[in-house]
Scaffold this active site. Structure first.
Site, PDB file in Angstrom:
ATOM      1  N   GLY A  14     -45.334 -24.721  30.228  1.00  0.00           N
ATOM      2  CA  GLY A  14     -45.009 -23.336  29.924  1.00  0.00           C
ATOM      3  C   GLY A  14     -43.964 -22.695  30.813  1.00  0.00           C
ATOM      4  O   GLY A  14     -44.001 -21.488  31.057  1.00  0.00           O
ATOM      5  N   THR A  15     -42.975 -23.487  31.269  1.00  0.00           N
ATOM      6  CA  THR A  15     -41.925 -22.842  32.082  1.00  0.00           C
ATOM      7  C   THR A  15     -41.052 -21.922  31.218  1.00  0.00           C
ATOM      8  O   THR A  15     -40.556 -20.904  31.707  1.00  0.00           O
ATOM      9  CB  THR A  15     -41.037 -23.868  32.827  1.00  0.00           C
ATOM     10  OG1 THR A  15     -40.341 -24.671  31.891  1.00  0.00           O
ATOM     11  CG2 THR A  15     -41.866 -24.731  33.766  1.00  0.00           C
ATOM     12  N   ASN A  16     -40.881 -22.271  29.934  1.00  0.00           N
ATOM     13  CA  ASN A  16     -40.133 -21.353  29.061  1.00  0.00           C
ATOM     14  C   ASN A  16     -40.923 -20.076  28.815  1.00  0.00           C
ATOM     15  O   ASN A  16     -40.345 -18.984  28.776  1.00  0.00           O
ATOM     16  CB  ASN A  16     -39.774 -22.050  27.746  1.00  0.00           C
ATOM     17  CG  ASN A  16     -38.548 -22.923  27.878  1.00  0.00           C
ATOM     18  OD1 ASN A  16     -37.429 -22.432  27.922  1.00  0.00           O
ATOM     19  ND2 ASN A  16     -38.768 -24.231  28.016  1.00  0.00           N
ATOM     20  N   MET A  91     -46.326 -28.764  20.810  1.00  0.00           N
ATOM     21  CA  MET A  91     -46.108 -30.172  20.463  1.00  0.00           C
ATOM     22  C   MET A  91     -46.802 -30.615  19.176  1.00  0.00           C
ATOM     23  O   MET A  91     -46.958 -31.804  18.936  1.00  0.00           O
ATOM     24  CB  MET A  91     -46.546 -31.068  21.633  1.00  0.00           C
ATOM     25  CG  MET A  91     -45.736 -30.865  22.901  1.00  0.00           C
ATOM     26  SD  MET A  91     -43.961 -31.032  22.640  1.00  0.00           S
ATOM     27  CE  MET A  91     -43.873 -32.816  22.434  1.00  0.00           C
ATOM     28  N   LEU A  94     -46.123 -28.067  12.502  1.00  0.00           N
ATOM     29  CA  LEU A  94     -46.700 -26.927  11.792  1.00  0.00           C
ATOM     30  C   LEU A  94     -46.766 -27.237  10.301  1.00  0.00           C
ATOM     31  O   LEU A  94     -45.831 -27.833   9.744  1.00  0.00           O
ATOM     32  CB  LEU A  94     -45.852 -25.681  12.032  1.00  0.00           C
ATOM     33  CG  LEU A  94     -45.896 -25.150  13.475  1.00  0.00           C
ATOM     34  CD1 LEU A  94     -44.786 -24.135  13.692  1.00  0.00           C
ATOM     35  CD2 LEU A  94     -47.264 -24.538  13.783  1.00  0.00           C
ATOM     36  N   ASN A 108     -37.664 -21.892  17.777  1.00  0.00           N
ATOM     37  CA  ASN A 108     -37.996 -23.026  18.648  1.00  0.00           C
ATOM     38  C   ASN A 108     -36.827 -23.264  19.589  1.00  0.00           C
ATOM     39  O   ASN A 108     -35.685 -22.897  19.288  1.00  0.00           O
ATOM     40  CB  ASN A 108     -38.230 -24.273  17.787  1.00  0.00           C
ATOM     41  CG  ASN A 108     -38.641 -25.477  18.613  1.00  0.00           C
ATOM     42  OD1 ASN A 108     -39.451 -25.351  19.547  1.00  0.00           O
ATOM     43  ND2 ASN A 108     -38.094 -26.632  18.312  1.00  0.00           N
ATOM     44  N   HIS A 110     -34.922 -26.434  21.671  1.00  0.00           N
ATOM     45  CA  HIS A 110     -34.850 -27.896  21.637  1.00  0.00           C
ATOM     46  C   HIS A 110     -33.819 -28.367  22.665  1.00  0.00           C
ATOM     47  O   HIS A 110     -32.704 -27.836  22.717  1.00  0.00           O
ATOM     48  CB  HIS A 110     -34.444 -28.345  20.227  1.00  0.00           C
ATOM     49  CG  HIS A 110     -34.441 -29.835  20.081  1.00  0.00           C
ATOM     50  ND1 HIS A 110     -35.605 -30.567  19.960  1.00  0.00           N
ATOM     51  CD2 HIS A 110     -33.434 -30.736  20.081  1.00  0.00           C
ATOM     52  CE1 HIS A 110     -35.313 -31.844  19.874  1.00  0.00           C
ATOM     53  NE2 HIS A 110     -33.996 -31.985  19.951  1.00  0.00           N
ATOM     54  N   SER A 137     -30.550 -25.953  22.220  1.00  0.00           N
ATOM     55  CA  SER A 137     -30.401 -25.176  20.983  1.00  0.00           C
ATOM     56  C   SER A 137     -31.614 -24.287  20.782  1.00  0.00           C
ATOM     57  O   SER A 137     -32.751 -24.714  20.996  1.00  0.00           O
ATOM     58  CB  SER A 137     -30.319 -26.106  19.760  1.00  0.00           C
ATOM     59  OG  SER A 137     -29.283 -27.042  19.882  1.00  0.00           O
ATOM     60  N   ASP A 146     -36.863 -29.927  13.567  1.00  0.00           N
ATOM     61  CA  ASP A 146     -35.672 -29.431  14.280  1.00  0.00           C
ATOM     62  C   ASP A 146     -34.459 -29.289  13.356  1.00  0.00           C
ATOM     63  O   ASP A 146     -33.329 -29.568  13.762  1.00  0.00           O
ATOM     64  CB  ASP A 146     -35.351 -30.345  15.478  1.00  0.00           C
ATOM     65  CG  ASP A 146     -36.523 -30.460  16.442  1.00  0.00           C
ATOM     66  OD1 ASP A 146     -37.215 -29.451  16.659  1.00  0.00           O
ATOM     67  OD2 ASP A 146     -36.754 -31.567  16.967  1.00  0.00           O
TER      68      ASP A 146
END
Ligand code: GRF
Length: 205
Positions: A14-16, A91, A94, A108, A110, A137, A146
């Site tokens: 969860g660094t983003n 991860m 969906l 998202n 990527h 991206s 993606d």
């Protein structure tokens, strides 16, 4: 600006998510109103709790199938009043029903310059291909892996000798800048998806 509500989905460290909490949450009317995960023990959930953001876990084995899990997760996201679903290292694939329910409202991040190197281990794919430049991206999510409309991209140079750890650090640092920037643009109403599936960014007045 009126409130723009984010729900973040994350499976890992969860660094983003942390970058979004530090750089966006509670500013310019943008609020993280929930963090969901498929893993009850994800570090991302602990980060959310530290920021006093509501959390929920939706482990696959607690539901009959992926569709049932995604339906429950979708109900929770709607109950939080989310304007945007932000995948940050989520991860799980969906279901099509979930993507359709939040059409053009799921983004998202990527670690490659899509359409290059989609799917798992994009950094490893770039190193194996021997490219000199890869990148990051931010894209809207459709039913493919993606493949949805790209909103923002930033290049990252591959270090000489292909040092993986250095490249990962550079990519993550770029992600932590680019994702908040992209979400801020969406929250400000500056992003439109055209009928041809391309993203158009409306420039500041
Ligand atoms: C990031 O590299 C992102 O590009 C990918 O998953 C990773 C999540 O990392 N989709 P973190 O959990 O945000 O640290």
């Amino acid at each position: 600006m009126s409130n723009f509500r984010l729900v973040v989905l994350a499976s890992g460290t969860g660094t983003n998510l942390q970058a979004i909490l530090d750089r966006l949450h509670g500013r310019d009317g943008v609020e993280v109103v929930g963090v969901g995960s498929d893993k009850a023990g994800a570090r991302a959930l602990a980060r959310a709790l530290e920021a006093e953001v509501e959390t929920a876990a939706f482990p696959r084995d607690e539901y009959a199938d992926r569709e049932a899990r995604d339906a429950a997760m979708g109900d929770w996201i709607e109950a939080r009043g989310a304007d945007l679903v932000v995948l940050a290292g989520y991860m799980q694939l969906l279901s099509a029903a979930f993507v359709g329910r939040f059409r053009n409202r799921i983004v998202n991040i990527h670690p490659a310059l899509l359409p290059a190197f989609p799917g798992l281990d994009a950094i490893g794919q770039a190193l194996a291909a021997g490219v000199e430049t890869t990148g990051v991206s931010v894209h809207f999510v459709d039913e493919g892996v993606d493949t949805g409309p790209v909103l923002l991209q930033r290049e990252v140079a591959v270090p000489a000798g292909g040092d993986r750890a250095r490249l990962e650090r550079a990519i993550h640092a770029t992600e932590h800048e680019l994702y908040p920037e992209a979400i801020r643009m969406i929250a400000a109403g500056r992003v439109r998806i055209e009928a041809n599936g391309h993203c158009v960014v409306v420039t500041d007045e």
